[in-house]
Design a protein around this motif. Structure first.
Motif, short mmCIF file in Angstrom:
data_model
loop_
_atom_site.label_atom_id
_atom_site.label_comp_id
_atom_site.label_asym_id
_atom_site.label_seq_id
_atom_site.Cartn_x
_atom_site.Cartn_y
_atom_site.Cartn_z
N UNK A 157 65.77 -5.28 -70.06
CA UNK A 157 64.76 -4.39 -69.46
C UNK A 157 64.38 -4.83 -68.05
N UNK A 158 65.34 -5.17 -67.20
CA UNK A 158 65.00 -5.72 -65.88
C UNK A 158 64.45 -4.67 -64.92
N UNK A 178 70.49 -4.74 -70.33
CA UNK A 178 70.25 -3.97 -71.56
C UNK A 178 68.92 -3.24 -71.40
N UNK A 179 68.94 -1.95 -71.68
CA UNK A 179 67.73 -1.11 -71.63
C UNK A 179 67.63 -0.27 -72.89
N UNK A 202 69.20 -0.19 -63.46
CA UNK A 202 70.43 -0.98 -63.45
C UNK A 202 71.58 -0.23 -62.79
N UNK A 203 71.60 1.09 -62.93
CA UNK A 203 72.68 1.86 -62.32
C UNK A 203 72.67 1.71 -60.80
N UNK A 204 71.48 1.59 -60.21
CA UNK A 204 71.38 1.39 -58.77
C UNK A 204 72.10 0.11 -58.35
N UNK A 255 77.92 -4.71 -66.44
CA UNK A 255 77.87 -3.90 -67.65
C UNK A 255 76.43 -3.51 -67.94
N UNK A 256 76.23 -2.26 -68.31
CA UNK A 256 74.90 -1.77 -68.68
C UNK A 256 74.99 -1.25 -70.11
#
Length: 332
Positions: A202-203, A266-267, A278-280, A293-294
């Motif tokens: 959850x960053x 990880x979300x 994370x996609x950014x 990896x997401x």
């Protein structure tokens, strides 16, 4: 719908800082200096620019339920009371890969003690583990938190033999706000020596996106995260030109470079720190050929609650092992 929101956030964020969010490969990245504390190395440079970190002064941690054969000591890596880490290690002469754990808590709360059960999981596998505290936003604004994490790593590497640690093989695992710090360490300059893997659970990859998402009408958690991001910036709003440099420094995606460590994040699909954070970063790391990896799970679990969902911890542990190499036996 998510993609539309993401693009809107990015466009608005770029306008709010007057076009200062230029990708790292386009121009040098100036870094703000921490001036609110005289503790360990006032700037987050690759090597200390002021006094070196103090020698570690291990004391007993007071923790219980420690695995057999494991020693736990609390070590200071700076002068501030928050510049402490618990080191879990074995005195068996074996140099083990290490994991650095960074707790969450909106950058203004939380403590390493709350991570003890997660730490034990890595120790039982055979890692040496460094469980960090760091200065909170009310102690010092950004980049103090990144400075602290890097100084803790430097201290550990300098005394690797003492802690049974292979300084050429370590990873960083951060949770929520701690995930932001971990990712910032992973994208610092052109990579830290020995850093092979970064994990964020959850960053908060983009404090600017969190600021935009937390505007009027947002959920209470999103609004709280917006306020926490402003506090991290020293209560400096991104709408003010003088604040642009600190917000640029806080934005992890714009610091991507070819030497960065591979990442896993990880979300939950519906948590208040959505997967498009994370996609950014993945988009920027991809420009330099750095793998990321997401993993997205259903529901709205966040941070340590997400980590404890079935299969999450095990998946992260397998990924770390694939990056850090084989672990010596522990003989529990």
């Amino acid at each position: 719908m998510r993609a539309t929101v993401t693009v809107g956030c990015l466009a608005l964020a770029a306008v709010m800082v007057s076009g200062s969010l230029t990708p790292a490969h386009a121009q040098p990245r100036p870094e703000p200096t921490v001036t609110t504390s005289a503790s360990a190395t006032a700037t987050a440079s690759a090597s200390p620019t002021q006094t070196a970190n103090p020698e570690p002064s291990p004391t007993r941690s007071g923790l219980t339920n420690i695995p057999p054969g494991v020693v736990v000591r609390t070590v200071r890596y700076g002068r501030h009371v928050r510049q402490r880490m618990d080191v879990w290690y074995r005195e068996d002469g074996v140099a083990r890969p290490a994991v650095f754990i960074i707790h969450g808590g909106w950058w203004n709360s939380g403590d390493k003690r709350g991570m003890a059960s997660i730490v034990r999981g890595y120790v039982e596998q055979g890692y040496t583990v460094f469980n960090l505290n760091y200065r909170l936003s009310q102690d010092a604004p950004w980049p103090a938190q990144r400075v602290d994490a890097i100084d803790a790593i430097r201290t550990a590497r300098r005394h690797a033999k003492l802690f049974g640690f292979d300084p050429s093989r370590y990873g960083v695992v951060g949770f929520s706000a701690g995930g932001h710090i971990a990712a910032a360490v992973g994208t610092y300059r052109d990579g830290l020596p020995g850093l092979k893997a970064v994990v964020g659970v959850s960053p908060v990859i983009s404090p600017m996106t969190a600021f935009v998402d937390g505007d009027e009408g947002a959920t209470p958690a999103q609004q709280r995260l917006r306020k926490a991001a402003v506090a991290l910036a020293g209560n400096c709003l991104p709408t003010r030109p003088r604040c642009a440099s600190v917000w640029r420094s806080m934005e992890v995606p714009w610091h991507a470079s070819r030497g960065d460590a591979p990442m896993l994040t990880v979300h939950s699909q519906d948590e208040f720190v959505p997967p498009y954070h994370s996609q950014l970063l993945k988009d920027q790391l991809g420009r330099f050929g750095v793998p990321m990896n997401i993993r997205v799970l259903p529901g709205g679990q966040h941070s340590t609650a997400l980590y404890r969902q079935p299969g999450v911890a095990e998946g992260i542990q397998r990924w770390l092992t694939s990056r850090l190499g084989p672990l010596p036996s522990v003989g529990l």
